[in-house]
Design a protein around this motif. Sequence first.
Motif, PDB file in Angstrom:
ATOM      1  N   LYS A 154       0.753  -1.047  -0.163  1.00 19.42           N
ATOM      2  CA  LYS A 154      -0.048   0.173   0.138  1.00 19.42           C
ATOM      3  C   LYS A 154       0.875   1.410  -0.111  1.00 19.42           C
ATOM      4  O   LYS A 154       1.804   1.389   0.039  1.00 19.42           O
ATOM      5  N   THR A 171     -11.758   0.862  -8.573  1.00 18.08           N
ATOM      6  CA  THR A 171     -12.872   1.957  -8.242  1.00 18.08           C
ATOM      7  C   THR A 171     -11.862   3.636  -8.831  1.00 18.08           C
ATOM      8  O   THR A 171     -10.241   3.712  -8.882  1.00 18.08           O
ATOM      9  N   GLN A 172     -12.607   4.445  -8.356  1.00 15.81           N
ATOM     10  CA  GLN A 172     -11.977   5.362  -8.230  1.00 15.81           C
ATOM     11  C   GLN A 172     -11.755   6.441  -6.277  1.00 15.81           C
ATOM     12  O   GLN A 172     -12.780   5.676  -5.882  1.00 15.81           O
ATOM     13  N   LYS A 173     -10.810   6.741  -6.158  1.00 14.91           N
ATOM     14  CA  LYS A 173     -10.683   7.801  -4.507  1.00 14.91           C
ATOM     15  C   LYS A 173     -10.220   8.806  -4.834  1.00 14.91           C
ATOM     16  O   LYS A 173      -9.909   9.833  -5.620  1.00 14.91           O
ATOM     17  N   ILE A 230     -10.285  12.530  -3.187  1.00 15.67           N
ATOM     18  CA  ILE A 230     -10.018  13.441  -2.256  1.00 15.67           C
ATOM     19  C   ILE A 230     -10.391  14.716  -1.879  1.00 15.67           C
ATOM     20  O   ILE A 230      -9.972  15.128  -3.353  1.00 15.67           O
ATOM     21  N   ILE A 238      -3.081  13.127   1.203  1.00 21.07           N
ATOM     22  CA  ILE A 238      -3.296  11.092   1.662  1.00 21.07           C
ATOM     23  C   ILE A 238      -2.869  10.800   1.904  1.00 21.07           C
ATOM     24  O   ILE A 238      -1.461  10.099   2.285  1.00 21.07           O
ATOM     25  N   LEU A 243      -4.122   3.785   0.982  1.00 21.52           N
ATOM     26  CA  LEU A 243      -5.464   4.240   0.030  1.00 21.52           C
ATOM     27  C   LEU A 243      -5.644   3.438  -0.518  1.00 21.52           C
ATOM     28  O   LEU A 243      -6.317   3.250  -1.045  1.00 21.52           O
ATOM     29  N   LEU A 244      -4.229   3.081  -1.561  1.00 17.74           N
ATOM     30  CA  LEU A 244      -4.055   2.667  -3.231  1.00 17.74           C
ATOM     31  C   LEU A 244      -3.267   1.053  -2.370  1.00 17.74           C
ATOM     32  O   LEU A 244      -1.503   1.606  -2.157  1.00 17.74           O
TER      33      LEU A 244
END
Length: 701
Positions: free
Chosen positions: A23, A49-51, A53, A74, A78-79
């Motif tokens: 991650k 997906t789309q994250k 912020i 960020i 998260l990614l």
Amino acid sequence: MSLFTRFLNIDIPQQLQCNAQGKNPAFSISFQADGEIPFPQVIFHGQGTQKIIKDEAIRCIKGDKTGCSYVAEIPEGLLGGGDITVQIEGCRKADLSQAGGGDWIKEFRPLTLIAPKPATPKIESVDGVKVYFGIHKHMHQPYYRAADPNYWDGEKEEIFGSRVGNYTGFVPMAIRQYIEGNLPHGGLSTSWSGSLIEQLNRAEAEGLCGGRFSGWKNELREMVSAKTELGNPRLAFSAFGYFHPLMPLIPPRNIVRQIEWHRQLIRDQFGVEASRVLFPPETAFHVRMIPALKQAGIEAVIYDSIHRYRACRDYPYAGIEEGMLPPNPAEQINPPVDDWLQLHNVWAGSKISPSLLRPEYVAYEDPTGEVHKIIAVPAERYIGNEDARGGFGALQYPEVLGQVYEQIVKTGHFDPQHPPFFLLHSDGDNHGGGADSYYGHNTGQMVRWLQQDPRFELTTIEDYLQQFPPDPAQAIHIEPGSWSGADNGDPQFMKWFSRYDQAYSQDLNSWAVLTAFQNLVHTVEDNFPDYPALPQAIRLMLTAETSCYWYWTGQDVWDGQVTEAANLGWQRLGSAARDIAGNDRTGPTIFPPWVTPENPGGQRWGQGCLQPAPKEATVHTFIHDISGLKRVTLIMRTENGEKRLKMTNHGPYPSQTGASVSADYYTAQLPPGGGDVRYYIESEDNHGNITVGALERIFLG
């Protein structure tokens, strides 16, 4: 302070090393604009997906007359690892409901998250054996009102708005990874319908979907210049039918026109020539299409591989699990093969033959005895279907393709002059095969696998055919059919013949209405080519051929689409038809015939089982001519010679959609026990114009 009009600077890391869990670490993105941004946000596209912020996660750290500076924080984790597209954007209006296309300003930046590398065992090929494969992504949206292309509502806003990446940057994102991964022949083919492109242009011009289709073609136009090692396009816009027609069931002249319209559109919109390789809508293919395809300049056609397997003698039919009736013996004229393989760890309702997974010439003989040939490129049914779930990872490429490789090695069927090649074909804008992770992270994983595994190579169709051209002297036969997504794509195209065995079928009604309308348009075109309303009528006819209008049988809005377009066309051309009177130079329009039962004397569907089918067979068709029909004859050829049968006219098909005109419904009884039969339909109108249909085949048990 004034509102911003542009971004002045964006500071974002190009690469970050992931933690041990794969991650991202915590990091920040800073950006400066020339004014205040009422609604700033950062969107990460990747991993399916789309994250997003936004809000408190983005702080304004400076604001003066030179502009405003912002920092987006960020959080860690998260990614996941892989290539990410970062979208930095701002809306010039705080009330998003009041925002139009010109109020959104956005920039894009790449970000690579480097995941820890697992130990990779060394893989070696066996005796030079290599399996080639390609990828095809299909993009389409129909007109949701055939007679009103301007129709748009909230549902359309959601349908298009949820596919912005698919119709803009996803395909280029995948191809960039092929290039950066040094795949010399890596590329993909993609088919875009004219109705989709037209609606995207409208969305761009009118700011629909929040203006997110502004400049939608830019990345695609940039990528068309990328070439493989052999100089072929890495991004190939496949030849296609403009309005997504089911080509086996429309007249040859309309097949040609649909392809020609589409070719011109690709040239105009993307500045490149469409490929001479056709992806037929629904992967629907019938050998009777070949003369029209050749006339339209097509050199190769993509088909679903199961219809090559089933056309072999001694094919190991899998029963009802296959989702189709047994092959009709008249279609099984290719030699038997001995390398049948049951795939594992993937849904596969029947066995495949790796030795048949390669481009070959396919032949069609017309009623005059002339043979027409074209290259046929297989798209593997089961592996392609699994790839549609999300690409590398959803489909275990090394394991599943490895089974194909091992079977080729085991059986000794490798031909270095014609090595295996097949496509993984799927919708590029639906479900897993349309997710951003397919084109981003999962494509990156596939590239890294190919760099380590010499047994396989990703290649474009054009590169393969340039290196390994098939032998035209070795032409084969392919049974009719489409891909598995269309109710298993059976040879009878039953997805488009729903309820054919009932007193009234909405699908048959649409074909009867369309057949009459096609004859009207063709007749006016042949006699009055400059008639003012003709261009609109031609467009209505081609739109009405959209295969989607047969998909949701039983829903009035879809069952009436063809009728609405045809009725409007009759209003536009009705007076021209009357003016033709005795000067008609156009023969009747014959809808491609179908036979019931599908396998006379063989098997048909029962309740969850197969049961014996009657030996008595009936040929059905729709025929129309604006000048009336003088005769309709079925010519049947057997080993004992030729026989002419008069077909019975049951009158216009009884429409329940308010059709202005419907074609006549004709049938003929075929004698049982005739064996391997060829037949065609010949029809003459009241002015002596004759139309000869395609040569068909059926086995009468």
